[in-house]
Design a protein around this motif. Sequence first.
Motif, PDB file in Angstrom:
ATOM      1  N   ASN A  21     -41.661 -45.270  10.820  1.00  0.00           N
ATOM      2  CA  ASN A  21     -41.765 -44.311  11.915  1.00  0.00           C
ATOM      3  C   ASN A  21     -40.738 -44.648  12.998  1.00  0.00           C
ATOM      4  O   ASN A  21     -40.344 -45.796  13.160  1.00  0.00           O
ATOM      5  N   VAL A  22     -40.330 -43.619  13.737  1.00  0.00           N
ATOM      6  CA  VAL A  22     -39.419 -43.824  14.856  1.00  0.00           C
ATOM      7  C   VAL A  22     -40.075 -43.294  16.118  1.00  0.00           C
ATOM      8  O   VAL A  22     -40.885 -42.369  16.075  1.00  0.00           O
ATOM      9  N   THR A  23     -39.720 -43.885  17.249  1.00  0.00           N
ATOM     10  CA  THR A  23     -40.266 -43.458  18.534  1.00  0.00           C
ATOM     11  C   THR A  23     -39.902 -42.000  18.785  1.00  0.00           C
ATOM     12  O   THR A  23     -38.746 -41.614  18.653  1.00  0.00           O
ATOM     13  N   GLY A  24     -40.866 -41.203  19.122  1.00  0.00           N
ATOM     14  CA  GLY A  24     -40.625 -39.785  19.392  1.00  0.00           C
ATOM     15  C   GLY A  24     -40.639 -38.914  18.142  1.00  0.00           C
ATOM     16  O   GLY A  24     -40.526 -37.698  18.228  1.00  0.00           O
ATOM     17  N   GLY A  25     -40.745 -39.538  16.982  1.00  0.00           N
ATOM     18  CA  GLY A  25     -40.777 -38.783  15.732  1.00  0.00           C
ATOM     19  C   GLY A  25     -39.400 -38.266  15.350  1.00  0.00           C
ATOM     20  O   GLY A  25     -38.425 -38.427  16.065  1.00  0.00           O
ATOM     21  N   ARG A  26     -39.342 -37.624  14.242  1.00  0.00           N
ATOM     22  CA  ARG A  26     -38.083 -37.029  13.774  1.00  0.00           C
ATOM     23  C   ARG A  26     -38.066 -35.566  14.211  1.00  0.00           C
ATOM     24  O   ARG A  26     -39.006 -34.826  13.946  1.00  0.00           O
ATOM     25  N   GLN A  27     -37.000 -35.157  14.857  1.00  0.00           N
ATOM     26  CA  GLN A  27     -36.931 -33.852  15.489  1.00  0.00           C
ATOM     27  C   GLN A  27     -36.472 -32.730  14.565  1.00  0.00           C
ATOM     28  O   GLN A  27     -36.640 -31.567  14.870  1.00  0.00           O
TER      29      GLN A  27
END
Length: 134
Positions: A21-27
């Motif tokens: 996972n990445v901070t802020g999610g994948r846009q």
Amino acid sequence: MVAVAEEPAKARRLVRRRRANVTGGRQHSHRVMVTPEEEALLLQRAEEHRVTVPRLLIESALAPTGETPTERRNAVVELFAVHRLLAGIANNVNQMAKAMNATGEVQAEMVATLRAVRRVAERIDDAVDRLGQS
């Protein structure tokens, strides 16, 4: 002696099918249409690498050197597995040498074998170090 059956289980613990996972999610997302034949190939390759199809596509497309992070990780895992196996073999050879020493007869083949095992182990260590640096 190294238990060979334990190697795959240890390697599986290091494998992650999905990306972290990445901070802020994948846009952004992308939708790709494939033929049944292409789907079969994608599923086969994803299974070979033990990743999901989306992860396979992303890593393949974004890999700067043609080597995906998953392929690189799998190579490192394999090198460590081979190193552990070699260490077990070296231990067994050392036990044989000890038995020969008990009789007072050290054979030249045993000394050469131990040197060869050590050289191979050092080569594996060097390869792992190089993988970690690049």
